[in-house]
Design a protein around this motif. Structure first.
Motif, mmCIF file in Angstrom:
data_model
loop_
_atom_site.group_PDB
_atom_site.id
_atom_site.type_symbol
_atom_site.label_atom_id
_atom_site.label_comp_id
_atom_site.label_asym_id
_atom_site.label_seq_id
_atom_site.Cartn_x
_atom_site.Cartn_y
_atom_site.Cartn_z
ATOM 1 N N THR A 21 0.827 -1.206 0.000
ATOM 2 C CA THR A 21 0.000 0.000 0.000
ATOM 3 C C THR A 21 0.858 1.251 0.000
ATOM 4 N N ILE A 22 1.877 1.285 0.856
ATOM 5 C CA ILE A 22 2.743 2.459 0.931
ATOM 6 C C ILE A 22 3.529 2.624 -0.366
ATOM 7 N N PHE A 23 3.996 1.517 -0.922
ATOM 8 C CA PHE A 23 4.768 1.597 -2.167
ATOM 9 C C PHE A 23 3.889 2.104 -3.306
ATOM 10 N N SER A 24 2.666 1.612 -3.366
ATOM 11 C CA SER A 24 1.729 2.059 -4.399
ATOM 12 C C SER A 24 1.369 3.532 -4.215
ATOM 13 N N ASN A 25 1.124 3.934 -2.956
ATOM 14 C CA ASN A 25 0.797 5.330 -2.681
ATOM 15 C C ASN A 25 1.979 6.257 -2.981
ATOM 16 N N SER A 26 3.190 5.725 -2.835
ATOM 17 C CA SER A 26 4.384 6.510 -3.161
ATOM 18 C C SER A 26 4.409 6.841 -4.646
ATOM 19 N N PHE A 27 4.038 5.872 -5.473
ATOM 20 C CA PHE A 27 3.966 6.111 -6.913
ATOM 21 C C PHE A 27 2.923 7.175 -7.244
ATOM 22 N N GLU A 28 1.746 7.046 -6.623
ATOM 23 C CA GLU A 28 0.672 8.000 -6.889
ATOM 24 C C GLU A 28 1.076 9.408 -6.464
ATOM 25 N N LEU A 29 1.737 9.509 -5.318
ATOM 26 C CA LEU A 29 2.164 10.819 -4.839
ATOM 27 C C LEU A 29 3.294 11.372 -5.697
ATOM 28 N N PHE A 30 4.160 10.491 -6.174
ATOM 29 C CA PHE A 30 5.277 10.922 -7.018
ATOM 30 C C PHE A 30 4.779 11.559 -8.319
ATOM 31 N N LYS A 31 3.610 11.131 -8.788
ATOM 32 C CA LYS A 31 3.033 11.728 -9.989
ATOM 33 C C LYS A 31 2.741 13.210 -9.777
ATOM 34 N N LYS A 32 2.467 13.585 -8.527
ATOM 35 C CA LYS A 32 2.191 14.983 -8.203
ATOM 36 C C LYS A 32 3.466 15.785 -7.946
ATOM 37 N N THR A 33 4.524 15.099 -7.511
ATOM 38 C CA THR A 33 5.694 15.816 -6.999
ATOM 39 C C THR A 33 6.937 15.719 -7.877
ATOM 40 N N TRP A 34 6.879 14.986 -9.008
ATOM 41 C CA TRP A 34 8.106 14.710 -9.752
ATOM 42 C C TRP A 34 8.803 15.987 -10.234
ATOM 43 N N LEU A 35 8.020 16.985 -10.630
ATOM 44 C CA LEU A 35 8.629 18.226 -11.118
ATOM 45 C C LEU A 35 9.317 18.972 -9.985
ATOM 46 N N GLN A 36 8.641 19.085 -8.841
ATOM 47 C CA GLN A 36 9.264 19.736 -7.688
ATOM 48 C C GLN A 36 10.459 18.925 -7.180
ATOM 49 N N GLY A 37 10.376 17.597 -7.331
ATOM 50 C CA GLY A 37 11.514 16.756 -6.957
ATOM 51 C C GLY A 37 12.721 17.023 -7.828
ATOM 52 N N PHE A 38 12.472 17.204 -9.128
ATOM 53 C CA PHE A 38 13.546 17.543 -10.056
ATOM 54 C C PHE A 38 14.167 18.891 -9.703
ATOM 55 N N LEU A 39 13.321 19.885 -9.393
ATOM 56 C CA LEU A 39 13.822 21.201 -8.991
ATOM 57 C C LEU A 39 14.609 21.113 -7.690
ATOM 58 N N PHE A 40 14.143 20.294 -6.786
ATOM 59 C CA PHE A 40 14.844 20.094 -5.510
ATOM 60 C C PHE A 40 16.252 19.548 -5.733
ATOM 61 N N VAL A 41 16.375 18.571 -6.627
ATOM 62 C CA VAL A 41 17.693 17.985 -6.920
ATOM 63 C C VAL A 41 18.601 19.026 -7.568
ATOM 64 N N LEU A 42 18.078 19.781 -8.529
ATOM 65 C CA LEU A 42 18.879 20.813 -9.192
ATOM 66 C C LEU A 42 19.323 21.890 -8.210
ATOM 67 N N ILE A 43 18.402 22.337 -7.376
ATOM 68 C CA ILE A 43 18.729 23.366 -6.385
ATOM 69 C C ILE A 43 19.794 22.859 -5.420
#
Length: 260
Positions: A21-43
């Motif tokens: 459940t947590i792994f599946s929910n992580s995927f669903e949440l990642f769909k919302k956050t992938w762009l901000q995650g990319f910006l976080f890594v670059l920053i």
């Protein structure tokens, strides 16, 4: 923010969590956050790059200068370490702690971004720098000192302890992110309480999510890892959310956003 007793009670009375459940929910949440995650890594790269260069360029330059015929041999490395000044050693130690504190503050800020996106709240890039405020940033150094101390103690007790404490230490960031007013000792205590309670689940999620993020990133010509590496923060966030949760006003906000 919750007081330490509330956190510990919630952890003690927490229900069993399901890996899938947590792994599946992580995927669903990642769909919302992938762009901000990319910006976080670059920053993170851009903010820490100057300090990394300042740390390693003298090291590389001095060893090359001491090498013979332009080749770097073991004697050049030995001469470099022998000739290192006390000031440079102090600088290296300070730089390592500074890099760790900066990384810790950025990661804590990213956890807050994940929470906002999870609850459909508006975000901005500056949210990642939330913990660069003076009242919080100084605490990141103290937490890093505590983390290094625990890690060194675990290493002194051979390898299994460091293998074990890596899970509780992985919760330092998320607990600090949503409870920054707690003392360093309370943050460490809550992290170990949560890490011990959910050790096997957390270890499995961190291992699988880290491996998956690396494999997918490499399949995307290597550069893809800049987009996927932030995925590893999502299982930790969801464990915190399911075990401890957030203040009631966040639930109200979520209901309001859903109605809209």
């Amino acid at each position: 923010m919750k007081d330490i007793n509330t956190l510990l009670n919630k952890i003690s009375n927490s229900k069993d969590l399901d890996f899938g459940t947590i792994f599946s929910n992580s995927f669903e949440l990642f769909k919302k956050t992938w762009l901000q995650g990319f910006l976080f890594v670059l920053i993170s790269i851009l903010v820490m790059l100057p300090l990394i260069l300042a740390l390693y360029l003298p090291f590389i330059g001095m060893m090359i200068a001491q090498s013979e015929d332009g080749y770097l041999g073991s004697s050049a490395i030995s001469q470099f370490f022998t000739g290192m000044s006390i000031l440079y050693i102090i600088f290296v130690i300070i730089a390592i702690f500074a890099l760790s504190a900066i990384s810790f503050a950025l990661e804590a800020g990213f956890f807050r971004v994940i929470k906002k996106l999870d609850y459909n709240e508006p975000t901005k890039t500056s949210d990642i720098f939330y913990f660069f405020k003076a009242k919080y940033f100084s605490k990141t150094f103290i937490i890093m000192l505590a983390s290094f101390g625990i890690s060194i103690l675990a290493l002194m007790l051979c390898y299994f302890p460091i293998f074990y404490v890596m899970v509780p230490l992985s919760f330092l960031n998320v607990i600090f992110a949503f409870n920054p007013e707690l003392t360093t000792g309370e943050i460490v205590k809550a992290s170990f309480k949560l890490g011990n309670k959910k050790w096997l689940l957390t270890f499995g999620l961190l291992f699988v999510s880290g491996l998956l993020a690396e494999i997918v990133g490499l399949l995307m010509c290597g550069i893809g890892i800049l987009f996927t590496v932030a995925f590893v923060y999502h299982p930790t966030y969801l464990i915190y959310k399911d075990v401890i949760g957030f203040d009631e006003e966040h639930v109200i906000d979520e209901i309001g956003n859903t109605v809209e």
